[in-house]
Design a protein around this motif. Structure first.
Motif, PDB file in Angstrom:
ATOM      1  N   VAL A  74       2.974  16.722 -36.615  1.00  0.00           N
ATOM      2  CA  VAL A  74       3.891  17.096 -37.913  1.00  0.00           C
ATOM      3  C   VAL A  74       3.687  16.570 -38.988  1.00  0.00           C
ATOM      4  CG1 VAL A  74       5.674  17.771 -36.045  1.00  0.00           C
ATOM      5  CG2 VAL A  74       5.706  15.683 -37.296  1.00  0.00           C
ATOM      6  N   GLU A  75       2.845  15.382 -39.133  1.00  0.00           N
ATOM      7  CA  GLU A  75       2.495  14.608 -40.261  1.00  0.00           C
ATOM      8  C   GLU A  75       1.376  14.063 -40.139  1.00  0.00           C
ATOM      9  OE1 GLU A  75       4.800  12.247 -43.728  1.00  0.00           O
ATOM     10  OE2 GLU A  75       4.970  11.344 -41.787  1.00  0.00           O
ATOM     11  N   TRP A  76       0.453  14.123 -41.418  1.00  0.00           N
ATOM     12  CA  TRP A  76      -0.815  13.300 -41.171  1.00  0.00           C
ATOM     13  C   TRP A  76      -1.000  12.766 -42.454  1.00  0.00           C
ATOM     14  CZ3 TRP A  76      -5.867  14.775 -43.528  1.00  0.00           C
ATOM     15  CH2 TRP A  76      -6.799  14.154 -43.268  1.00  0.00           C
ATOM     16  N   LEU A  77      -1.062  11.431 -42.506  1.00  0.00           N
ATOM     17  CA  LEU A  77      -1.223  10.582 -43.678  1.00  0.00           C
ATOM     18  C   LEU A  77      -2.502   9.863 -43.693  1.00  0.00           C
ATOM     19  CD1 LEU A  77       2.551   9.205 -43.683  1.00  0.00           C
ATOM     20  CD2 LEU A  77       1.562  10.990 -45.087  1.00  0.00           C
ATOM     21  N   PRO A  78      -3.560  10.503 -44.137  1.00  0.00           N
ATOM     22  CA  PRO A  78      -5.045   9.680 -44.086  1.00  0.00           C
ATOM     23  C   PRO A  78      -5.235   8.671 -44.934  1.00  0.00           C
ATOM     24  CG  PRO A  78      -4.851  11.663 -45.355  1.00  0.00           C
ATOM     25  CD  PRO A  78      -3.571  11.815 -44.992  1.00  0.00           C
ATOM     26  N   HIS A  79      -6.163   7.861 -44.458  1.00  0.00           N
ATOM     27  CA  HIS A  79      -6.408   6.719 -45.356  1.00  0.00           C
ATOM     28  C   HIS A  79      -7.980   6.170 -45.049  1.00  0.00           C
ATOM     29  CE1 HIS A  79      -4.622   4.545 -41.795  1.00  0.00           C
ATOM     30  NE2 HIS A  79      -5.690   3.926 -42.107  1.00  0.00           N
ATOM     31  N   HIS A  80      -8.681   5.854 -45.972  1.00  0.00           N
ATOM     32  CA  HIS A  80     -10.017   5.346 -45.714  1.00  0.00           C
ATOM     33  C   HIS A  80      -9.694   3.777 -45.427  1.00  0.00           C
ATOM     34  CE1 HIS A  80     -14.327   4.646 -46.028  1.00  0.00           C
ATOM     35  NE2 HIS A  80     -13.954   3.443 -46.885  1.00  0.00           N
ATOM     36  N   ASN A  81      -9.291   2.855 -46.426  1.00  0.00           N
ATOM     37  CA  ASN A  81      -8.606   1.746 -46.192  1.00  0.00           C
ATOM     38  C   ASN A  81      -6.832   2.011 -46.384  1.00  0.00           C
ATOM     39  OD1 ASN A  81     -10.982   0.448 -45.976  1.00  0.00           O
ATOM     40  ND2 ASN A  81     -11.401   0.449 -47.968  1.00  0.00           N
ATOM     41  N   ALA A  82      -6.394   1.060 -45.530  1.00  0.00           N
ATOM     42  CA  ALA A  82      -4.932   1.253 -45.236  1.00  0.00           C
ATOM     43  C   ALA A  82      -4.159   0.871 -46.458  1.00  0.00           C
ATOM     44  CB  ALA A  82      -4.593   0.626 -43.889  1.00  0.00           C
ATOM     45  N   ASP A  83      -4.663   0.116 -47.497  1.00  0.00           N
ATOM     46  CA  ASP A  83      -3.873  -0.136 -48.886  1.00  0.00           C
ATOM     47  C   ASP A  83      -3.378   1.122 -49.334  1.00  0.00           C
ATOM     48  OD1 ASP A  83      -4.485  -2.684 -48.260  1.00  0.00           O
ATOM     49  OD2 ASP A  83      -5.712  -2.994 -50.095  1.00  0.00           O
ATOM     50  N   GLN A  84      -3.921   2.362 -49.032  1.00  0.00           N
ATOM     51  CA  GLN A  84      -3.443   3.597 -49.663  1.00  0.00           C
ATOM     52  C   GLN A  84      -2.353   4.198 -48.977  1.00  0.00           C
ATOM     53  OE1 GLN A  84      -7.481   5.186 -48.344  1.00  0.00           O
ATOM     54  NE2 GLN A  84      -7.846   6.172 -50.056  1.00  0.00           N
ATOM     55  N   GLN A  85      -1.910   3.588 -47.942  1.00  0.00           N
ATOM     56  CA  GLN A  85      -0.464   3.818 -47.252  1.00  0.00           C
ATOM     57  C   GLN A  85       0.614   3.147 -47.930  1.00  0.00           C
ATOM     58  OE1 GLN A  85      -0.342   6.196 -45.379  1.00  0.00           O
ATOM     59  NE2 GLN A  85      -2.023   6.432 -44.047  1.00  0.00           N
ATOM     60  N   LEU A  86       0.403   2.236 -48.971  1.00  0.00           N
ATOM     61  CA  LEU A  86       1.506   1.477 -49.601  1.00  0.00           C
ATOM     62  C   LEU A  86       2.588   2.240 -50.258  1.00  0.00           C
ATOM     63  CD1 LEU A  86       2.857  -1.441 -50.291  1.00  0.00           C
ATOM     64  CD2 LEU A  86       1.157  -1.182 -52.528  1.00  0.00           C
ATOM     65  N   PRO A  87       2.265   3.426 -50.932  1.00  0.00           N
ATOM     66  CA  PRO A  87       3.212   4.415 -51.681  1.00  0.00           C
ATOM     67  C   PRO A  87       4.177   4.976 -50.435  1.00  0.00           C
ATOM     68  CG  PRO A  87       1.149   4.704 -52.477  1.00  0.00           C
ATOM     69  CD  PRO A  87       0.658   3.932 -51.423  1.00  0.00           C
ATOM     70  N   ASN A  88       3.360   5.367 -49.438  1.00  0.00           N
ATOM     71  CA  ASN A  88       4.204   5.922 -48.272  1.00  0.00           C
ATOM     72  C   ASN A  88       5.061   5.052 -47.578  1.00  0.00           C
ATOM     73  OD1 ASN A  88       2.895   8.499 -48.535  1.00  0.00           O
ATOM     74  ND2 ASN A  88       1.366   7.557 -47.263  1.00  0.00           N
ATOM     75  N   LEU A  89       4.721   3.777 -47.285  1.00  0.00           N
ATOM     76  CA  LEU A  89       5.594   2.626 -46.763  1.00  0.00           C
ATOM     77  C   LEU A  89       6.695   2.283 -47.839  1.00  0.00           C
ATOM     78  CD1 LEU A  89       6.063   0.497 -44.999  1.00  0.00           C
ATOM     79  CD2 LEU A  89       4.673  -1.039 -45.794  1.00  0.00           C
ATOM     80  N   MET A  90       6.342   2.399 -48.965  1.00  0.00           N
ATOM     81  CA  MET A  90       7.366   1.924 -49.890  1.00  0.00           C
ATOM     82  C   MET A  90       8.358   3.254 -49.941  1.00  0.00           C
ATOM     83  SD  MET A  90       6.693  -0.935 -51.186  1.00  0.00           S
ATOM     84  CE  MET A  90       7.853  -1.330 -52.684  1.00  0.00           C
ATOM     85  N   GLN A  91       8.079   4.342 -50.182  1.00  0.00           N
ATOM     86  CA  GLN A  91       8.939   5.375 -49.985  1.00  0.00           C
ATOM     87  C   GLN A  91       9.981   5.441 -48.918  1.00  0.00           C
ATOM     88  OE1 GLN A  91       7.132   9.456 -49.568  1.00  0.00           O
ATOM     89  NE2 GLN A  91       8.439  10.237 -51.066  1.00  0.00           N
ATOM     90  N   GLU A  92       9.333   5.274 -47.618  1.00  0.00           N
ATOM     91  CA  GLU A  92      10.047   5.290 -46.319  1.00  0.00           C
ATOM     92  C   GLU A  92      10.973   3.983 -46.171  1.00  0.00           C
ATOM     93  OE1 GLU A  92      10.914   6.607 -42.425  1.00  0.00           O
ATOM     94  OE2 GLU A  92      10.115   7.539 -44.141  1.00  0.00           O
ATOM     95  N   LEU A  93      10.439   2.737 -46.844  1.00  0.00           N
ATOM     96  CA  LEU A  93      11.537   1.826 -46.822  1.00  0.00           C
ATOM     97  C   LEU A  93      12.746   2.090 -47.775  1.00  0.00           C
ATOM     98  CD1 LEU A  93       9.165  -1.265 -46.772  1.00  0.00           C
ATOM     99  CD2 LEU A  93      10.220  -0.388 -45.057  1.00  0.00           C
ATOM    100  N   GLU A  94      12.466   2.527 -48.769  1.00  0.00           N
ATOM    101  CA  GLU A  94      13.707   3.263 -49.671  1.00  0.00           C
ATOM    102  C   GLU A  94      14.590   4.129 -48.999  1.00  0.00           C
ATOM    103  OE1 GLU A  94      14.358   5.286 -53.916  1.00  0.00           O
ATOM    104  OE2 GLU A  94      12.364   4.560 -53.534  1.00  0.00           O
ATOM    105  N   ARG A  95      13.780   5.026 -48.192  1.00  0.00           N
ATOM    106  CA  ARG A  95      14.554   6.104 -47.400  1.00  0.00           C
ATOM    107  C   ARG A  95      15.533   5.531 -46.529  1.00  0.00           C
ATOM    108  NH1 ARG A  95      15.026   8.836 -42.933  1.00  0.00           N
ATOM    109  NH2 ARG A  95      13.423   7.644 -41.987  1.00  0.00           N
ATOM    110  N   ILE A  96      14.896   4.267 -45.816  1.00  0.00           N
ATOM    111  CA  ILE A  96      15.585   3.488 -44.689  1.00  0.00           C
ATOM    112  C   ILE A  96      16.778   2.891 -45.280  1.00  0.00           C
ATOM    113  CG2 ILE A  96      15.398   1.668 -43.124  1.00  0.00           C
ATOM    114  CD1 ILE A  96      12.666   2.425 -42.687  1.00  0.00           C
ATOM    115  N   THR A  97      16.706   2.305 -46.367  1.00  0.00           N
ATOM    116  CA  THR A  97      17.903   1.411 -46.980  1.00  0.00           C
ATOM    117  C   THR A  97      18.788   2.312 -47.618  1.00  0.00           C
ATOM    118  OG1 THR A  97      16.596   1.296 -49.276  1.00  0.00           O
ATOM    119  CG2 THR A  97      16.270  -0.522 -47.485  1.00  0.00           C
ATOM    120  N   GLN A  98      18.497   3.654 -47.875  1.00  0.00           N
ATOM    121  CA  GLN A  98      19.639   4.601 -48.590  1.00  0.00           C
ATOM    122  C   GLN A  98      20.440   5.097 -47.244  1.00  0.00           C
ATOM    123  OE1 GLN A  98      17.580   6.944 -50.942  1.00  0.00           O
ATOM    124  NE2 GLN A  98      17.370   5.583 -52.941  1.00  0.00           N
ATOM    125  N   ARG A  99      20.096   4.893 -46.248  1.00  0.00           N
ATOM    126  CA  ARG A  99      20.798   5.570 -45.101  1.00  0.00           C
ATOM    127  C   ARG A  99      22.076   5.096 -44.902  1.00  0.00           C
ATOM    128  NH1 ARG A  99      17.147   6.048 -39.780  1.00  0.00           N
ATOM    129  NH2 ARG A  99      16.376   4.064 -40.620  1.00  0.00           N
TER     130      ARG A  99
END
Length: 198
Positions: free
Chosen positions: A173-198
């Motif tokens: 249902v979701e595909w978040l690709p990366h060559h090097n995983a540092d590219q996932q930092l914006p996705n991680l930050m967004q997810e952590l913000e979503r978690i803290t706002q619950r």
């Protein structure tokens, strides 16, 4: 990025650490007070599967999608299928369990093997006396491959055998690709913000 600069999900922050400060995933066995990162603890993995616990942080995953980190040909195949609007279903089982979105984004960035396309396994992950079709590729020197991705799946299935816990992941249902995983930092930050706002 250095592993200790990657923001941690709250449940990962609470995990035990090794001597370097790496949080130890829930399914990692310990031997002589040291985590064995290349191996999977059968009982812990079985408990995570049966109780729907994240294989990274060991807390409950709510009903709905689960995530895992994939690499190489599997990551590319999932991306191609989703881009073409085709269903993707890999019927081959894996020993890698599911987790929360934030936990898998975090794991993709801090696990040396998952994080970089040129990464190679440092040790062989042996399961029992001899490798089999599930563990033959998990050998010292094996490369992750060019592509990597954090993938969300609608559901997972599992089987607990006397020696392994096997997972099969259904309907991406979701595909978040990366060559090097540092590219996932914006996705991680967004997810952590979503978690803290619950």
């Amino acid at each position: 990025m250095r592993f200790d600069t990657v923001p941690k999900p709250p449940a990962v922050e609470a995990r035990p650490r090794d001597e370097r400060g790496y949080p130890v995933p829930a399914i990692t066995p310990w031997e002589d007070g040291r985590p064995q990162f290349a191996l999977t603890d059968h009982e812990r993995s079985a408990a995570c599967a049966r109780e729907r616990l994240c294989s990274v942080c060991n807390t409950l995953m709510p009903r709905g999608p689960v995530w895992r980190v994939v690499g190489g040909a599997e990551a590319a195949a999932i991306g191609e299928a989703l881009a073409a609007g085709r269903p993707y279903r890999n019927m081959a089982p894996t020993m890698e369990g599911p987790g929360h979105r934030a936990c898998m984004l975090y794991a993709s960035m801090v696990c040396p093997y998952l994080a970089r396309s040129n990464a190679r396994r440092r040790v062989t992950a042996e399961q029992g006396d001899t490798p089999d079709e599930l563990t033959a590729h998990v050998v010292r020197g094996a490369a992750r491959g060019e592509a990597g991705a954090v993938v969300g799946f609608a559901e997972y299935e599992f089987a607990v055998t006397p020696t392994k816990v096997l997972f099969r992941f259904l309907d991406p249902v979701e595909w978040l690709p990366h060559h090097n995983a540092d590219q996932q930092l914006p996705n991680l930050m967004q997810e952590l913000e979503r978690i803290t706002q619950r």
